[in-house]
Scaffold this active site. Structure first.
Site, short mmCIF file in Angstrom:
data_model
loop_
_atom_site.label_atom_id
_atom_site.label_comp_id
_atom_site.label_asym_id
_atom_site.label_seq_id
_atom_site.Cartn_x
_atom_site.Cartn_y
_atom_site.Cartn_z
N GLY A 23 2.69 4.47 1.07
CA GLY A 23 3.25 4.94 2.33
C GLY A 23 4.09 3.94 3.09
O GLY A 23 4.64 4.28 4.14
N HIS A 71 -11.46 -10.24 25.80
CA HIS A 71 -11.73 -10.85 24.49
C HIS A 71 -10.43 -11.32 23.83
O HIS A 71 -10.33 -12.47 23.39
CB HIS A 71 -12.44 -9.82 23.60
CG HIS A 71 -12.80 -10.32 22.25
ND1 HIS A 71 -14.09 -10.65 21.89
CD2 HIS A 71 -12.05 -10.56 21.14
CE1 HIS A 71 -14.10 -11.07 20.64
NE2 HIS A 71 -12.87 -11.01 20.16
N GLU A 72 -9.44 -10.44 23.77
CA GLU A 72 -8.19 -10.77 23.07
C GLU A 72 -7.39 -11.85 23.81
O GLU A 72 -6.80 -12.73 23.19
CB GLU A 72 -7.33 -9.52 22.87
CG GLU A 72 -7.98 -8.44 22.02
CD GLU A 72 -8.39 -8.92 20.64
OE1 GLU A 72 -7.76 -9.87 20.11
OE2 GLU A 72 -9.35 -8.36 20.09
N GLY A 77 6.89 2.77 2.20
CA GLY A 77 8.30 3.09 2.07
C GLY A 77 9.03 2.35 0.97
O GLY A 77 10.20 1.99 1.13
N ASP A 84 -14.36 -12.10 13.70
CA ASP A 84 -14.15 -13.44 14.24
C ASP A 84 -15.28 -14.39 13.83
O ASP A 84 -15.03 -15.51 13.35
CB ASP A 84 -14.08 -13.39 15.78
CG ASP A 84 -12.90 -12.59 16.28
OD1 ASP A 84 -11.93 -12.44 15.51
OD2 ASP A 84 -12.93 -12.14 17.44
N PRO A 131 0.82 -1.21 0.00
CA PRO A 131 0.00 0.00 0.00
C PRO A 131 0.85 1.26 0.00
O PRO A 131 2.05 1.23 0.31
CB PRO A 131 -0.81 -0.13 1.30
CG PRO A 131 -0.01 -1.05 2.16
CD PRO A 131 0.66 -2.00 1.23
#
Length: 602
Positions: A205, A415-416, A207, A490, A203
């Site tokens: 940007g 949750h994570e 670099g 999820d 994408p």
């Protein structure tokens, strides 16, 4: 320059000099000569061109002189077959430069002359810098400044070793840098260099252009930068074709070097060309393919092309011998973002501050985004005449958006961590870290699903995907909508796996069959019931694991809520400490009743 020297020094005064396009049909007076000078930039600089003029010159007994950087590829074949003397000019080196400066300035330089600087010097650069009114050292300084403007690797900017977040592209570049160093030192020949062409995609940007500059700096070779937009700036097709040839010719003159072509997707895929532009673009594509394919003709020239749209590039460009290696530069992860912040802040600013919180808040940003964030934050602090603070950077990252409320952070953390605990238990991939940021939370994991995945592996993956919902249910009483809503969520991904098991992989109750599923798979009798059963079993499996590891879930979630980011190693250390405490507590529970029984017996 070589042509002028030969004309002045090797031929009689006022000699009549003919080129390969001259009319040589009649004899000429003494002193005439045929001079064939080619640098490889023209489409006519080939062995099959100019042979008739050489034959005519031989019959007229004219001296024939050919000048070229690569005679076998640039001069007429007839000249090479009949040549009587070959003279190879040595490369321009430090001793030659010293002699030139001494002849003009009258003194010998006392400062060190960089060999890489000398290698980039063209003869036309010498009169621009070496003047009789300058001292020898001043001539060196002026020449250094002139050449640095051409060789970007000699200027400022990071080297490839200093860049973060480039993954496989960085590995490829560092390997190439070592090869080019060996090539310049004579320890390697061009044919042995395997990194000769690269297509960088990713994408905007991330670099891609900076990568080329940093690679040139690390390899200490010139960077010739161009783009399809520059090529197409010409008014006519002939101008565009010549611009392409010029870019490759310039790179050949400065070899070994990096030729960087930006926006290569601007050259169309011939299979998609239609209408009146087919012939126009076909000629451009064909010329580029010809120049890319001539690996031997571009000895020492490594071609790196960049694109945001690799799907729009003609497949022939990516064939073996051209840009046959494609590497995607992804957006940097949390740890890489923290190092990018440190690079742009420097060693002094916020020296004792943990920049992880900035990296977490800016997840999804690119290196260019981070550079802009730091620049704007520095500007704001400078205008207010105060030191830069971490709040300045966070303000730029959030652009006025409020941070996540505390009650939401706890739910996200639970949750994570639910995902991480179940993934660790079922060994579905290496856990790299957990983070909470302004857009939610993320489990960073190296997923290992491949074409060899079995039914057990797919079911384990579904359990991991639904573990966040299960953790919320167990700790907070109910699940939020955050695990659903989108196909990429999820629940969306777990449903996709359940559908694949039942209808596309031949692993469900339908048996060995492939069913093409449209958007509404519920229209297929029995499929919805089978998918729901798969999802229910997966979530219950995750819940069973979490119930057994509830203390671990709460401990890791509390630490994640407090810090915002935990690396994979930190998660393992927390779990190890928690397990040790649990084992000690269990040992105490079994030891106390035993002592009590011993006391009663006594």
């Amino acid at each position: 320059m070589a042509e002028d020297i030969v004309t002045r020094c090797a031929l009689p005064t006022n000699a009549r000099v003919f080129g390969p396009q001259s009319n040589l049909q009649s004899p000429h007076r003494d002193g005439a000569a045929l001079l064939v000078v080619r640098d490889g930039t023209s489409k006519d600089d080939r062995p099959e061109k100019g042979n008739q003029s050489v034959s005519s010159g031989l019959h007229l007994r004219l001296p024939i002189i050919g000048i070229a950087p690569d005679p076998a590829r640039h001069l007429p074949q007839a000249l090479l077959r009949t040549v009587e003397h070959k003279l190879t000019l040595p490369a321009f080196d430090e001793s030659a430069l010293t002699l030139v400066i001494e002849a003009v300035a009258g003194t010998t330089p006392t400062t060190h002359i960089d060999p890489d600087l000398v290698r980039l010097i063209e003869l036309d650069d010498l009169p621009l810098a070496i003047r009789s009114y300058r001292t020898a050292d001043q001539c060196i300084e002026a020449l250094d400044e002139i050449v640095r403007r051409k060789g970007e690797h000699l200027g400022s900017g990071p080297s490839l070793e200093e860049l973060e977040g480039y993954g496989k592209a960085k590995d490829w570049g560092l390997e190439l840098a070592r090869d080019l160093a060996d090539l310049k030192a004579g320890r390697l020949v061009w044919e042995e260099v395997d990194h000769k062409g690269l297509l960088l995609s990713g994408p905007t940007g991330v670099g891609k252009t900076q990568f080329a500059r940093a690679l040139a700096k690390s390899a200490r070779v010139p960077l010739v930068a161009t783009s399809v937009a520059q090529w197409n700036a010409a008014s006519y097709l002939s101008g565009t074709l010549q611009a392409i040839r010029n870019a490759f010719a310039q790179a050949r003159r400065q070899a070994p070097c990096i030729l960087f072509i930006d926006e290569i997707d601007g050259i169309s895929d011939r299979a998609q060309l239609r209408g009146e532009y087919v012939e126009y673009w076909s000629q451009i594509v064909n010329l580029l393919l010809e120049l890319l394919a001539g690996v031997d003709e571009r000895s020492g020239v490594v071609v790196i092309a960049a694109t945001n749209h690799p799907d729009r590039i003609d497949p022939a460009i990516k064939r073996a011998g051209r840009l046959d290696r494609e590497i995607v530069i992804e957006k940097p992860g949390v740890q890489a973002l923290a190092r990018i912040f440190r690079y742009h802040l420097g060693a002094e600013l916020l020296a004792d501050t943990d920049l992880t919180q900035l990296a977490i808040a800016s997840q999804g940003a690119t290196g260019a985004d981070i550079e802009a964030i730091v620049r704007r934050a520095k500007g704001a602090a400078r205008r207010e005449r105060r030191p830069l603070a971490i709040s300045d950077l966070l303000g730029e990252i959030r652009s006025g958006q409020p941070s996540i409320p505390a009650e939401h952070r706890w739910r996200i953390a639970v949750h994570e961590v639910g995902h991480a605990v179940v993934a660790r238990e079922l060994q579905t991939g290496a856990i790299l870290g957990l983070s909470i940021h302004d857009l939610g939370g993320t489990l960073h994991i190296e997923n290992n699903i491949a074409g060899t995945a079995t039914l057990a592996r797919l079911k384990a993956e579904m359990a991991v995907l639904l573990a966040g919902r299960a953790a919320e249910r167990l700790v907070l009483g109910e699940a939020s909508i955050g695990s659903g809503m989108l196909p990429t969520s999820d629940l969306g991904r777990a449903t996709g796996l359940a559908c694949a098991i039942e209808a596309r992989c031949g692993m469900g109750q339908f048996g060995s069959v492939y069913i093409e599923i449209a958007n509404d798979f519920a229209n297929i009798p029995g499929l919805l019931t089978a998918v729901r059963k798969q999802l229910h079993e997966a979530e219950e499996r995750a819940a069973d694991i979490l119930i057994d590891r509830m203390a671990t879930l709460r401990t890791v979630a509390a630490e994640l809520e407090r810090r915002g980011y935990l690396s994979g190693d930190e998660i393992e250390r927390i779990i190890a400490v928690d397990d040790a405490r649990a084992q000690a507590a269990a040992h105490m529970e079994t030891a106390i009743p035993a002592r009590q029984r011993s006391g009663k017996m006594s």
